[in-house]
Motif scaffolding. Structure first.
Motif, PDB file in Angstrom:
ATOM      1  N   HIS A  62       0.831  -1.208   0.000  1.00 27.83           N
ATOM      2  CA  HIS A  62       0.000   0.000   0.000  1.00 27.83           C
ATOM      3  C   HIS A  62       0.872   1.268   0.000  1.00 27.83           C
ATOM      4  N   HIS A 158     -11.033   2.000  -2.108  1.00 22.80           N
ATOM      5  CA  HIS A 158      -9.589   2.148  -2.279  1.00 22.80           C
ATOM      6  C   HIS A 158      -9.234   3.185  -3.336  1.00 22.80           C
ATOM      7  N   LEU A 161      -5.884   4.819  -2.914  1.00 21.00           N
ATOM      8  CA  LEU A 161      -4.786   3.872  -3.147  1.00 21.00           C
ATOM      9  C   LEU A 161      -4.584   3.632  -4.636  1.00 21.00           C
ATOM     10  N   TRP A 166      -1.226   2.462  -6.413  1.00 18.48           N
ATOM     11  CA  TRP A 166      -1.213   1.304  -7.288  1.00 18.48           C
ATOM     12  C   TRP A 166      -1.014   1.645  -8.758  1.00 18.48           C
TER      13      TRP A 166
END
Length: 189
Positions: A62, A158, A161, A166
């Motif tokens: 993460h 998410h 993220l 990502w």
């Protein structure tokens, strides 16, 4: 290559091998790696799967990195890839996301075709241990949209993220290692 072509290729590689083989399936987050892997295991008698998510570090996966540092490649190689290809019994530990720790040791599946699906799999530390590498050939924007939608459907928010970690990690890994070009074959769903 389409699904039936990939199945035929894996079956052909299995038939010509003199030892157990490892098939690596990689691609961007949300590209369909797990879906393809489940299909292969369902269509290739006796094949077994090791989930790449079991080899992610919950903190490092993460965080920003240029080489998907959150993938525990040394553990994957030593407990799964090397023993399988050598035909040795082994145990490995899955990451238990519910308790955020490695789970109990369990036996590595005994099969002549082991399929591993994982982001960042086509890396210098792991590629030499793969007998066949399949890239899920979906562009990053499409894969990310799919991944975000999947996460939302599962009740996971998410978005930050995806945006901040990502997707940039995927771009950096792609630039540094060119995983698509390192694959034996490109799978197009």
């Amino acid at each position: 290559m389409d699904r039936s072509g990939v199945i035929e290729l894996v079956a052909s590689r299995r038939a010509s091998a003199h030892a157990p083989i490892v098939v690596g399936v990689s691609g961007y987050c949300g590209s369909g790696k797990s879906t393809l892997t489940r299909t292969l295991v369902g269509e290739i008698p006796g094949a077994a799967r090791v989930r790449g998510d079991d080899f992610l570090d919950p903190v490092r996966s993460h965080q920003r990195s240029v080489d998907w540092d959150g993938v525990d490649r040394p553990r994957l190689v030593s407990s799964v890839l090397e023993p399988h290809r050598a035909g040795r019994a082994s145990t490995f530990q899955r990451f238990d996301w519910s308790v955020r720790a490695l789970g109990p040791a369990e036996p590595l599946p005994r099969t002549d075709v082991l399929i591993v699906d994982l982001i960042g799999l086509f890396h210098p530390d792991t590629s030499p241990h793969l007998d066949l590498s399949i890239w899920c050939d979906v562009d990053l924007d499409t894969a990310a949209r799919r991944g975000v939608a999947r996460d939302r459907a599962l009740g996971r928010r998410h978005d930050a993220l995806w945006r901040d970690v990502w997707i940039p990690n995927e771009r950096d890994f792609d630039e540094r290692y060119a995983p698509k070009g390192a694959a034996s074959v490109r799978y197009v769903a």
